[in-house]
Design an enzyme around this catalytic site. Structure first.
Site, PDB file in Angstrom:
ATOM      1  N   SER A  63       0.822  -1.186   0.008  1.00 54.69           N
ATOM      2  CA  SER A  63       0.026  -0.078  -0.041  1.00 54.69           C
ATOM      3  C   SER A  63       0.912   1.327   0.078  1.00 54.69           C
ATOM      4  O   SER A  63       2.116   1.444   0.369  1.00 54.69           O
ATOM      5  CB  SER A  63      -0.837   0.045   1.174  1.00 54.69           C
ATOM      6  OG  SER A  63      -1.627  -1.182   1.273  1.00 54.69           O
TER       7      SER A  63
HETATM    8  N1  SAH Z   1      -0.204  -5.258   4.208  1.00 54.19           N
HETATM    9  C1  SAH Z   1       0.383  -5.631   2.939  1.00 54.19           C
HETATM   10  C2  SAH Z   1      -0.584  -4.952   1.935  1.00 54.19           C
HETATM   11  C3  SAH Z   1      -0.855  -6.081   1.263  1.00 54.19           C
HETATM   12  S1  SAH Z   1      -2.027  -6.218  -0.263  1.00 54.19           S
HETATM   13  C4  SAH Z   1       1.604  -4.770   2.833  1.00 54.19           C
HETATM   14  O1  SAH Z   1       1.917  -4.145   4.072  1.00 54.19           O
HETATM   15  O2  SAH Z   1       2.349  -5.023   1.811  1.00 54.19           O
HETATM   16  C5  SAH Z   1      -3.401  -7.237   0.430  1.00 54.19           C
HETATM   17  C6  SAH Z   1      -2.996  -8.767   0.741  1.00 54.19           C
HETATM   18  O3  SAH Z   1      -4.022  -9.431   1.290  1.00 54.19           O
HETATM   19  C7  SAH Z   1      -2.688  -9.701  -0.421  1.00 54.19           C
HETATM   20  O4  SAH Z   1      -1.401  -9.845  -0.117  1.00 54.19           O
HETATM   21  C8  SAH Z   1      -3.665 -10.564  -0.587  1.00 54.19           C
HETATM   22  O5  SAH Z   1      -3.163 -12.071  -0.910  1.00 54.19           O
HETATM   23  C9  SAH Z   1      -4.124 -10.737   0.754  1.00 54.19           C
HETATM   24  N2  SAH Z   1      -5.405 -11.248   1.108  1.00 54.19           N
HETATM   25  C10 SAH Z   1      -6.585 -10.956   0.442  1.00 54.19           C
HETATM   26  N3  SAH Z   1      -7.455 -11.828   0.825  1.00 54.19           N
HETATM   27  C11 SAH Z   1      -7.082 -12.486   1.865  1.00 54.19           C
HETATM   28  C12 SAH Z   1      -7.599 -13.254   3.031  1.00 54.19           C
HETATM   29  N4  SAH Z   1      -8.944 -13.622   3.003  1.00 54.19           N
HETATM   30  N5  SAH Z   1      -6.772 -13.775   3.991  1.00 54.19           N
HETATM   31  C13 SAH Z   1      -5.610 -13.234   4.104  1.00 54.19           C
HETATM   32  N6  SAH Z   1      -4.981 -12.618   3.189  1.00 54.19           N
HETATM   33  C14 SAH Z   1      -5.755 -12.151   2.077  1.00 54.19           C
END
Ligand code: SAH
Length: 215
Positions: A63
């Site tokens: 993000s």
């Molecule tokens: N917090 C992260 C942002 C990640 S983007 C950072 O600092 O980089 C969102 C992430 O959520 C992705 O990696 C995606 O695979 C994950 N995601 C989506 N649905 C999910 C679920 N039900 N449980 C766990 N992770 C999930």
């Protein structure tokens, strides 16, 4: 040419966070310390401190720094809270929480991302517990959590997460909306009273799971 990441980090905090109203000293000092360049793919390192999200592979993103800061600040952390993150992704948000002093639990559904984040966090000496699975189910075993942060977009607030949130001023931040555009919703839980505040528009990749979107 060597890139001066420390200087870029300082500028990011100044221009993107402080200028936009981030005030929490713990949040600011964590952003000054965590090396964001370690959480982005090698080929994108030079863009690590740009004012936007970046691709981390598997169709997912790290993000925008400001959104990470805004969400972290909304949790009102002292540094001793037990925090659950849903969507480990690159591991950057986990590192920020750990740097503040929190006891961090993070769930990621894509194994490859979870493994990579785990490795980087370990190298940087951040103690974050990572689980591969569907975060819409929370992490029952370690509940209740003082704070929960969801970093993927949900169609609605997963019931499991509300029930795993502490009743003593528990705070949950989550983007809620459609697959493309959402509002950041802050939930505050006191006994059985649930208060919801809208902190404004945002854009996240979808939360995919039982209480999220279908794949
Ligand atoms: N917090 C992260 C942002 C990640 S983007 C950072 O600092 O980089 C969102 C992430 O959520 C992705 O990696 C995606 O695979 C994950 N995601 C989506 N649905 C999910 C679920 N039900 N449980 C766990 N992770 C999930």
């Amino acid at each position: 040419m060597e890139i001066n990441f420390e200087e870029l980090r300082r500028q990011m905090v100044e221009q993107q966070l402080i200028k936009r109203g981030i005030r929490d000293k713990k949040v600011i000092s964590a952003f000054l310390k965590v090396p964001r360049e370690k959480f982005v793919p090698e080929s994108l390192k030079e863009y690590a401190y740009e004012d936007g999200p970046l691709s981390i592979g598997e169709g997912q993103t790290i993000s925008q720094p400001y959104i990470v800061a805004l969400m972290t600040e909304s949790l009102k952390l002292n540094g001793n809270e037990k925090v659950l993150e849903i969507g480990t992704g690159s591991g950057y948000q986990s590192a920020i929480l750990a740097e503040i002093g929190c006891d961090v639990y993070s769930v990621e559904r894509i194994e490859k991302l979870a493994k990579r984040a785990e490795k980087i966090l370990k190298e940087l000496n951040y103690n974050v517990k990572i689980k591969i699975g569907d975060g819409t189910l929370g992490w029952e075993e370690y509940s209740p959590f003082d704070r929960i942060i969801v970093t993927a977009a949900a169609p609605s607030i997963p019931e499991n997460l509300i029930s795993q949130l502490s009743e003593k001023d528990g705070r949950l931040i989550i983007p809620v909306g459609d697959r493309f555009i959402q509002d950041l919703i802050l939930v505050i839980k006191r006994q059985d009273i649930i208060e919801k505040l809208n902190l404004g528009g945002c854009q996240f990749v979808p939360l995919i799971g039982k209480e999220g979107w279908k794949e």
